[in-house]
Design a protein around this motif. Sequence first.
Motif, PDB file in Angstrom:
ATOM      1  N   ARG A  38      -2.366 -45.930  26.250  1.00 54.32           N
ATOM      2  CA  ARG A  38      -3.140 -45.450  27.310  1.00 54.32           C
ATOM      3  C   ARG A  38      -2.534 -45.180  28.738  1.00 54.32           C
ATOM      4  O   ARG A  38      -3.144 -44.673  29.550  1.00 54.32           O
ATOM      5  CB  ARG A  38      -4.449 -46.064  27.397  1.00 54.32           C
ATOM      6  CG  ARG A  38      -5.416 -46.014  26.235  1.00 54.32           C
ATOM      7  CD  ARG A  38      -6.551 -46.546  26.201  1.00 54.32           C
ATOM      8  NE  ARG A  38      -7.461 -46.188  24.955  1.00 54.32           N
ATOM      9  CZ  ARG A  38      -8.317 -44.991  25.258  1.00 54.32           C
ATOM     10  NH1 ARG A  38      -8.758 -44.807  26.262  1.00 54.32           N
ATOM     11  NH2 ARG A  38      -9.007 -44.831  24.046  1.00 54.32           N
ATOM     12  N   GLU A  86     -19.689 -38.627  25.162  1.00 52.84           N
ATOM     13  CA  GLU A  86     -18.355 -38.783  24.948  1.00 52.84           C
ATOM     14  C   GLU A  86     -17.485 -37.598  25.717  1.00 52.84           C
ATOM     15  O   GLU A  86     -18.299 -36.620  26.148  1.00 52.84           O
ATOM     16  CB  GLU A  86     -17.797 -38.492  23.312  1.00 52.84           C
ATOM     17  CG  GLU A  86     -18.400 -39.648  22.585  1.00 52.84           C
ATOM     18  CD  GLU A  86     -16.986 -40.288  21.848  1.00 52.84           C
ATOM     19  OE1 GLU A  86     -16.021 -39.858  22.359  1.00 52.84           O
ATOM     20  OE2 GLU A  86     -17.216 -41.118  21.070  1.00 52.84           O
ATOM     21  N   GLY A  87     -16.282 -37.491  25.803  1.00 53.34           N
ATOM     22  CA  GLY A  87     -15.267 -36.624  26.338  1.00 53.34           C
ATOM     23  C   GLY A  87     -14.170 -36.502  25.691  1.00 53.34           C
ATOM     24  O   GLY A  87     -14.064 -36.926  24.453  1.00 53.34           O
ATOM     25  N   GLY A  88     -13.364 -36.063  26.389  1.00 52.85           N
ATOM     26  CA  GLY A  88     -13.033 -36.164  27.758  1.00 52.85           C
ATOM     27  C   GLY A  88     -13.657 -37.803  27.988  1.00 52.85           C
ATOM     28  O   GLY A  88     -13.868 -38.575  27.488  1.00 52.85           O
ATOM     29  N   GLU A  89     -13.640 -37.984  29.421  1.00 56.41           N
ATOM     30  CA  GLU A  89     -14.185 -39.185  30.033  1.00 56.41           C
ATOM     31  C   GLU A  89     -15.432 -39.003  30.496  1.00 56.41           C
ATOM     32  O   GLU A  89     -15.639 -38.381  31.702  1.00 56.41           O
ATOM     33  CB  GLU A  89     -13.141 -39.706  31.023  1.00 56.41           C
ATOM     34  CG  GLU A  89     -13.388 -41.116  31.764  1.00 56.41           C
ATOM     35  CD  GLU A  89     -13.935 -42.064  30.781  1.00 56.41           C
ATOM     36  OE1 GLU A  89     -13.502 -42.172  29.763  1.00 56.41           O
ATOM     37  OE2 GLU A  89     -15.028 -42.723  31.338  1.00 56.41           O
ATOM     38  N   THR A 120     -16.306 -45.013  26.998  1.00 49.99           N
ATOM     39  CA  THR A 120     -15.439 -44.877  28.113  1.00 49.99           C
ATOM     40  C   THR A 120     -14.094 -45.610  28.099  1.00 49.99           C
ATOM     41  O   THR A 120     -13.966 -46.609  27.510  1.00 49.99           O
ATOM     42  CB  THR A 120     -16.334 -45.474  29.330  1.00 49.99           C
ATOM     43  OG1 THR A 120     -15.595 -45.077  30.529  1.00 49.99           O
ATOM     44  CG2 THR A 120     -16.574 -46.817  29.192  1.00 49.99           C
ATOM     45  N   SER A 158     -13.115 -48.155  25.079  1.00 43.94           N
ATOM     46  CA  SER A 158     -11.804 -48.207  24.132  1.00 43.94           C
ATOM     47  C   SER A 158     -11.023 -49.078  24.679  1.00 43.94           C
ATOM     48  O   SER A 158     -10.179 -49.062  25.893  1.00 43.94           O
ATOM     49  CB  SER A 158     -11.584 -46.657  24.148  1.00 43.94           C
ATOM     50  OG  SER A 158     -12.689 -45.772  23.855  1.00 43.94           O
ATOM     51  N   HIS A 184      -6.576 -45.074  13.221  1.00 45.32           N
ATOM     52  CA  HIS A 184      -6.213 -43.598  13.594  1.00 45.32           C
ATOM     53  C   HIS A 184      -6.575 -42.582  12.470  1.00 45.32           C
ATOM     54  O   HIS A 184      -6.453 -42.862  11.344  1.00 45.32           O
ATOM     55  CB  HIS A 184      -4.753 -43.782  14.020  1.00 45.32           C
ATOM     56  CG  HIS A 184      -4.295 -42.241  14.632  1.00 45.32           C
ATOM     57  ND1 HIS A 184      -4.524 -41.937  15.813  1.00 45.32           N
ATOM     58  CD2 HIS A 184      -3.610 -41.148  13.892  1.00 45.32           C
ATOM     59  CE1 HIS A 184      -4.073 -40.499  16.073  1.00 45.32           C
ATOM     60  NE2 HIS A 184      -3.565 -40.111  14.957  1.00 45.32           N
ATOM     61  N   THR A 185      -7.234 -41.728  13.070  1.00 47.07           N
ATOM     62  CA  THR A 185      -7.349 -40.408  12.231  1.00 47.07           C
ATOM     63  C   THR A 185      -6.658 -39.248  12.376  1.00 47.07           C
ATOM     64  O   THR A 185      -6.420 -38.932  13.560  1.00 47.07           O
ATOM     65  CB  THR A 185      -9.174 -40.252  12.521  1.00 47.07           C
ATOM     66  OG1 THR A 185      -9.839 -41.259  12.205  1.00 47.07           O
ATOM     67  CG2 THR A 185      -9.292 -38.919  11.540  1.00 47.07           C
ATOM     68  N   HIS A 242      -2.655 -41.113  21.418  1.00 50.74           N
ATOM     69  CA  HIS A 242      -3.328 -40.762  20.133  1.00 50.74           C
ATOM     70  C   HIS A 242      -4.332 -39.766  20.094  1.00 50.74           C
ATOM     71  O   HIS A 242      -4.900 -39.549  19.265  1.00 50.74           O
ATOM     72  CB  HIS A 242      -3.906 -42.217  19.418  1.00 50.74           C
ATOM     73  CG  HIS A 242      -5.054 -42.745  20.291  1.00 50.74           C
ATOM     74  ND1 HIS A 242      -4.973 -42.593  21.693  1.00 50.74           N
ATOM     75  CD2 HIS A 242      -6.385 -42.812  19.919  1.00 50.74           C
ATOM     76  CE1 HIS A 242      -6.295 -43.291  22.127  1.00 50.74           C
ATOM     77  NE2 HIS A 242      -7.010 -43.327  20.908  1.00 50.74           N
ATOM     78  N   ASN A 262     -13.947 -51.087  21.530  1.00 46.26           N
ATOM     79  CA  ASN A 262     -13.504 -50.341  20.419  1.00 46.26           C
ATOM     80  C   ASN A 262     -12.060 -50.203  20.328  1.00 46.26           C
ATOM     81  O   ASN A 262     -11.420 -49.641  21.123  1.00 46.26           O
ATOM     82  CB  ASN A 262     -14.283 -48.986  20.420  1.00 46.26           C
ATOM     83  CG  ASN A 262     -13.899 -48.047  19.407  1.00 46.26           C
ATOM     84  OD1 ASN A 262     -13.885 -48.386  18.352  1.00 46.26           O
ATOM     85  ND2 ASN A 262     -13.553 -46.725  19.720  1.00 46.26           N
TER      86      ASN A 262
END
Length: 302
Positions: free
Chosen positions: A138, A76-79, A109, A126, A193-194, A41, A161
């Motif tokens: 994932r 935030e990231g990325g990781e 994370t 997440s 989902h956006t 996603h 989350n």
Amino acid sequence: MTIGQITYLGWWWFRAKFFGRKAPLQSVVFVSDRCNLSCKHCTVYNHKNPLTKTYEQVKADLEYCYSLGSRFVDFEGGEPTLWQDGDKTIDDLCDLAHELGFFSCTITTNAQKSFKGSHADSIWVSMDGVGEYHDKVRGKGTFERLEKNIKESGHKAVSVNMAVNTLNADGVEEAIRYAAENPYIDKISINFHTPFPGSEALALPWEKRQEIIDMVIRYKKQHYPIMNTVTGLKHMRDLKFRKVCWMTNYVHTDGTRTPECPGSLFEGVCEKCGFCMAGEERAVVDLAPDTIMAGLNLRVKK
Ligand SMILES: C[S@@+](CC[C@H](N)C(=O)[O-])C[C@H]1O[C@@H](n2cnc3c(N)ncnc32)[C@H](O)[C@@H]1O
Ligand code: SF4
């Protein structure tokens, strides 16, 4: 939270409500777009040519956000747990945020790497469902690692989350129950989902999304540990509220700064927004009691 911090929040609210001042209270700072996963996603990770900010760049970002009035930061990231500059790690960035005066620092994370001893005040992991549901989004084995790292973290404020999409929509109820039963998880937050360009197919049909929101509200009323408030969820049910997305500013990996969620840069994305923070932010400005209590609870040090 100190009296000084509560006074600051009151002052921030007063100026927003009565003087229309649009200053952010929280900031999302992207530290790198490097990632150890390729979630179905996600449109953020960059495996080809990943960018990672230096410590000095993140420092400049934080100083900028603080100067705007922001007092909460999420890395935030990325990781973000992969971030490094020499011997500095994400913990040094959390320490820096505290030194600069931020009231709290959060990391979001995927929990594929240990975050034991993290210096963040709270951790958002997440989790896109339990077991197979999560792995479908994932990758195989990611849920098992997430579960192990949450358990071994020893951190007092770990919440999960979930971003609900067409792959995991039937797993929301199970995820809520799992979070309630897992002694290492504080709360669960539900998001949808956006549809950023390229990921539109994963957005839920509107009726399905409303059905899930109604179910989450029922669980919430039964006192399951759900971070979303009823007021915020009701806003997200029809998205007809006046948005106040300027409450969170963003500093992206390439250094660009946006005064609100980058969703507004893409046509049609805000009309299908799934980030439930949008509904919660509206409720904060309206001083909805359930949202204020939830916000304070989230920010109070344990
Ligand atoms: C981009 S990730 C970065 C942090 C970290 N790598 C992780 O996965 O938690 C931040 C959050 O955004 C969520 N996310 C990514 N793309 C999304 C989308 N299109 N709609 C809603 N949430 C999304 C992820 O599920 C995750 O919770
Ligand atoms: S772990 Fe996070 S940044 Fe990486 S691909 Fe998944 S959602 Fe995107």
